[in-house]
Design an enzyme around this catalytic site. Structure first.
Site, short mmCIF file in Angstrom:
data_model
loop_
_atom_site.label_atom_id
_atom_site.label_comp_id
_atom_site.label_asym_id
_atom_site.label_seq_id
_atom_site.Cartn_x
_atom_site.Cartn_y
_atom_site.Cartn_z
N ARG A 232 -1.80 -6.28 -8.30
CA ARG A 232 -0.78 -7.29 -8.01
C ARG A 232 -0.89 -8.40 -9.04
O ARG A 232 -0.78 -8.18 -10.22
CB ARG A 232 -0.98 -7.85 -6.59
CG ARG A 232 -0.51 -6.95 -5.52
CD ARG A 232 -1.06 -7.35 -4.18
NE ARG A 232 -2.49 -7.13 -4.14
CZ ARG A 232 -3.23 -7.17 -3.05
NH1 ARG A 232 -2.70 -7.48 -1.91
NH2 ARG A 232 -4.52 -6.92 -3.10
N LYS B 122 -18.84 -7.19 7.90
CA LYS B 122 -17.62 -8.00 7.84
C LYS B 122 -16.74 -7.68 9.04
O LYS B 122 -16.61 -6.52 9.42
CB LYS B 122 -16.84 -7.68 6.56
CG LYS B 122 -17.34 -8.43 5.37
CD LYS B 122 -16.30 -8.39 4.26
CE LYS B 122 -16.87 -8.85 2.94
NZ LYS B 122 -16.08 -8.38 1.82
N SER C 277 -2.77 -7.80 2.87
CA SER C 277 -3.09 -7.74 4.30
C SER C 277 -3.50 -9.13 4.79
O SER C 277 -3.15 -9.54 5.88
CB SER C 277 -4.23 -6.75 4.54
OG SER C 277 -3.86 -5.48 4.11
N HIS D 164 0.84 -1.21 0.00
CA HIS D 164 0.00 0.00 0.00
C HIS D 164 0.88 1.26 0.00
O HIS D 164 0.60 2.21 -0.74
CB HIS D 164 -0.88 0.05 1.25
CG HIS D 164 -1.93 -1.02 1.36
ND1 HIS D 164 -2.06 -1.81 2.46
CD2 HIS D 164 -2.91 -1.40 0.50
CE1 HIS D 164 -3.07 -2.65 2.30
NE2 HIS D 164 -3.61 -2.42 1.12
P1 ADP Z 1 -5.55 -6.16 0.66
O1 ADP Z 1 -5.94 -6.96 -0.55
O2 ADP Z 1 -4.09 -6.22 0.96
O3 ADP Z 1 -6.46 -6.35 1.83
P2 ADP Z 1 -6.86 -3.61 0.24
O4 ADP Z 1 -8.23 -4.10 0.06
O5 ADP Z 1 -6.61 -2.78 1.44
O6 ADP Z 1 -5.74 -4.69 0.24
O7 ADP Z 1 -6.35 -2.90 -1.08
C1 ADP Z 1 -6.51 -1.57 -1.42
C2 ADP Z 1 -5.86 -1.32 -2.74
O8 ADP Z 1 -4.45 -1.50 -2.62
C3 ADP Z 1 -6.28 -2.26 -3.87
O9 ADP Z 1 -6.27 -1.55 -5.08
C4 ADP Z 1 -5.19 -3.30 -3.88
O10 ADP Z 1 -5.07 -3.90 -5.14
C5 ADP Z 1 -3.99 -2.44 -3.56
N1 ADP Z 1 -2.90 -3.22 -2.98
C6 ADP Z 1 -2.92 -3.95 -1.85
N2 ADP Z 1 -1.73 -4.56 -1.65
C7 ADP Z 1 -0.94 -4.22 -2.71
C8 ADP Z 1 0.40 -4.55 -3.12
N3 ADP Z 1 1.15 -5.39 -2.41
N4 ADP Z 1 0.86 -3.99 -4.25
C9 ADP Z 1 0.07 -3.18 -4.98
N5 ADP Z 1 -1.19 -2.84 -4.67
C10 ADP Z 1 -1.70 -3.35 -3.56
#
Ligand code: ADP
Length: 160
Positions: free
Chosen positions: A91, A42, A129, A18
């Site tokens: 990703r 959730k 996460s 992030h």
């Molecule tokens: P997670 O899947 O880790 O729970 P979130 O729902 O918080 O993540 O994701 C928020 C945004 O950040 C999404 O667009 C997700 O694709 C992106 N994101 C999460 N982890 C990464 C990463 N390691 N590299 C690039 N983008 C990421």
């Protein structure tokens, strides 16, 4: 022209993946609102307040970055905030189809807001996460994948 983006996610907790998207996003946009999205139905590991506090601590004081929370359609939030862009990270390929659908529906809901994707830094390809929580819950080391502060917070949660 001043460009404002919203970066929505669950951030439960924030990871180096992030942070990479936030830092790189700020190279092309002027202002960013990190939006902790939550679904009251959730359960998350960290409360919304805890997630916001952790983001604030790891991002530090940056006048270009605001942090907020929201439950609902992100286009509604973006419209109210007068944002130009929804920022997302990509990703693995498995994520592509879902993100594609989301971007298309959001565009249908509001044609004035563009979704912008940044490819993950290769180091964070497998960092989510979810996987961080899984490893930490069994006592595995997640050093290097999240800031040290987050390691501490995870340890506190899982030692309870
Ligand atoms: P997670 O899947 O880790 O729970 P979130 O729902 O918080 O993540 O994701 C928020 C945004 O950040 C999404 O667009 C997700 O694709 C992106 N994101 C999460 N982890 C990464 C990463 N390691 N590299 C690039 N983008 C990421």
């Amino acid at each position: 022209m001043h460009k404002l983006a919203v970066y929505p996610g669950s951030f439960d907790p924030i990871t180096n993946g992030h942070i990479d998207i936030i830092k790189r996003g700020l190279r092309v946009i002027d202002e960013l609102i990190i939006v902790v999205s939550y679904n009251p139905n959730k359960t998350a590991l960290f409360s919304v307040e805890e997630r916001i506090d952790m983001i604030r601590e790891v991002i530090g004081d940056d006048p270009r970055v605001k942090i907020d929370s929201f439950s609902g359609l992100i286009v509604d939030y973006a419209r109210k905030a007068n944002a130009d862009v929804i920022l997302r990270g990509l990703r693995a390929m498995s994520e592509f189809e879902y993100e594609f659908q989301l971007a298309l529906i959001n565009r249908r809901l509001d044609r004035d807001i563009e979704t912008m994707f940044l490819m993950t830094g290769y180091k964070w390809f497998y960092t989510s996460s979810h996987i961080i929580k899984e490893a930490a819950s069994f006592g595995g080391s997640v050093k290097g994948l999240v800031p040290d502060l987050i390691i501490k917070k995870l340890q506190e949660k899982y030692s309870k």
